[in-house]
Design an enzyme around this catalytic site. Structure first.
Site, PDB file in Angstrom:
ATOM      1  N   LYS A 171     -16.447  -6.304  -3.035  1.00  0.00           N
ATOM      2  CA  LYS A 171     -17.072  -6.962  -4.205  1.00  0.00           C
ATOM      3  C   LYS A 171     -16.133  -7.631  -5.114  1.00  0.00           C
ATOM      4  O   LYS A 171     -14.793  -7.392  -4.984  1.00  0.00           O
ATOM      5  CB  LYS A 171     -17.682  -5.642  -4.899  1.00  0.00           C
ATOM      6  N   GLY A 220     -34.252  -9.512 -14.587  1.00  0.00           N
ATOM      7  CA  GLY A 220     -33.520 -10.550 -13.796  1.00  0.00           C
ATOM      8  C   GLY A 220     -33.943 -11.142 -12.557  1.00  0.00           C
ATOM      9  O   GLY A 220     -35.352 -10.869 -12.393  1.00  0.00           O
TER      10      GLY A 220
END
Ligand code: NAD
Length: 366
Positions: free
Chosen positions: A92, A194
């Site tokens: 990540k 979102g």
């Protein structure tokens, strides 16, 4: 997001202490004065394949908080890929900054140069604060990026697929808790409207669930609430609501010492990564409270499945079909947890670790 309390507690630990705690392979600090880039790329484990995981852009309150977040997120990706049967490792990246103000082409392309230098060990994609357009800029500097726009032959925004998988996991959890996987009439609170949150709300609306929603951004909240008829609730109020299902779809760590006692739901199933502030302590607390927890890294894997299929030859129907299997996998995890007397997070981790171990052995000879 990691609580400031936790970050403070860890200030006495060196970077290597933190990295060795969960056996991360590599942490790369990326800095560029001209563009103002400050990013951290973290590779947790590459036993199953290259580390694939999105880049998050967020206004972290400190560098320690950003490091903590990327360490946790990259480890989560290892488990997510492993449990989903993908030949990928876990990684990540985070960019420190405000995605609404600080993001520009030069910064993203400079970030792409850092990814290029990792020679395919790390492959990036979208996460919070990033879009397919941003992936396009990164692609100008490196081929190690997935989740490109469809116009470039990519798989496009992974969020609808992430939402679909989360919805499948939620239905499985409902079946476990209520004896039926129908969400009709179920009260569901969604924390975060979102990309994924909004697609999930759309699916819930189609099934006539009663939806409650909150978000940091007022405009977004109003837009989503109006479009899908979801009731707006406060950022704190969401923890006290009398609902059947709580769906964390913002940032991580929302299931913690301060919130568990307040929750009145029977099911937790959402797309946010790292929902449990402490996997063991809070996974176990949910089990004691009788809340069915659908492990995040299992049910939010749709996006990863989608970007992975872009790497091996994209077919949208296949990606959705593979994502649909999350329903069955989630039920399997509930069974395993019950059989072995462990909490569901523990059971899911055990399943993922077993695959990493066995495939690691397969690859131990030339
Ligand atoms: P996004 O940035 O589009 O949306 C996140 C939303 O949550 C934002 O609108 C933000 O304001 C809101 N939010 C954050 N913290 C909140 C809080 N405490 N209370 C209320 N609202 C809050 O991000 P997204 O792509 O929808 O991802 C959401 C979560 O799902 C993240 O944790 C992400 O890592 C995870 N996830 C995303 C994908 C994907 O395909 N995008 C895949 C797997 C996991």
């Amino acid at each position: 997001m990691v609580a400031s309390k936790e970050v403070k507690l860890r200030k006495d630990k060196s970077v290597f202490d933190l990295v060795s705690e969960h056996n991360h392979e590599k942490v790369v600090f990326c800095h560029d004065k001209d563009t103002g880039l400050k990013a951290i790329i973290c590779i947790h484990n590459t036993v199953l394949g290259p580390a694939l995981g999105g880049t998050r852009m967020w206004s972290y309150t400190s560098e320690a908080e950003a490091l903590e977040d990327v360490l946790r997120l990259s480890r989560g990706m290892t488990y997510k890929a492993a449990i989903s049967g993908l030949n990928l490792g876990g990684g990540k990246a985070v960019i420190i900054g405000d995605a609404k103000k600080d993001k520009n082409e030069a910064l993203l392309r400079k970030f792409g140069r850092f990814i290029k230098n990792l020679n395919g060990c790390y492959i990036t994609a979208e996460d919070v604060g990033m879009t397919t357009k941003d992936m396009e800029y990164i692609r100008m500097e490196t081929e190690h990026v997935s989740g490109l726009p469809e116009s470039m032959g990519g798989s496009g925004d992974p969020s609808p697929v992430s939402a679909y998988g989360t919805y499948m996991g939620m239905k499985a959890a409902a079946k476990k808790a209520f004896g039926s996987d129908s969400l009709e009439g179920r009260k569901v609170s969604v924390q975060g409207a979102g990309h994924v949150g909004a697609y999930l709300i759309e699916l819930l609306k189609k099934e006539n669930a009663e939806i409650y929603v909150t978000d940091i951004y007022e405009d977004r909240l109003r837009e989503v609430s109006k479009k899908f008829g979801a009731k707006v609730v406060g950022m704190e109020e969401i923890y006290d609501l009398d609902v059947d299902i709580y769906s964390p779809c913002g940032l991580g760590g929302t299931i913690n010492d301060n919130t568990i006692d307040r929750l009145r739901c029977k099911v937790i199933a959402g797309c946010a990564n790292n929902q449990l502030r402490d996997e063991q302590v809070h996974g176990s607390a949910l089990m004691t409270k009788g809340i069915v927890y659908a492990p995040d890294f299992l049910i939010n894997a749709g996006g990863l499945i989608n970007v992975y299929s872009e790497l091996i030859g994209y077919n949208r129907d296949n990606a959705y079909a593979q994502t649909e299997r999350i329903y069955g996998y989630t039920l399997d995890i509930f069974d395993l947890a019950e059989k072995e007397g462990m909490h569901t997070q523990q059971a899911a981790m055990k399943m993922a670790e077993k695959r990493i171990e066995s495939i690691g052995r397969v690859r131990s000879t030339f």
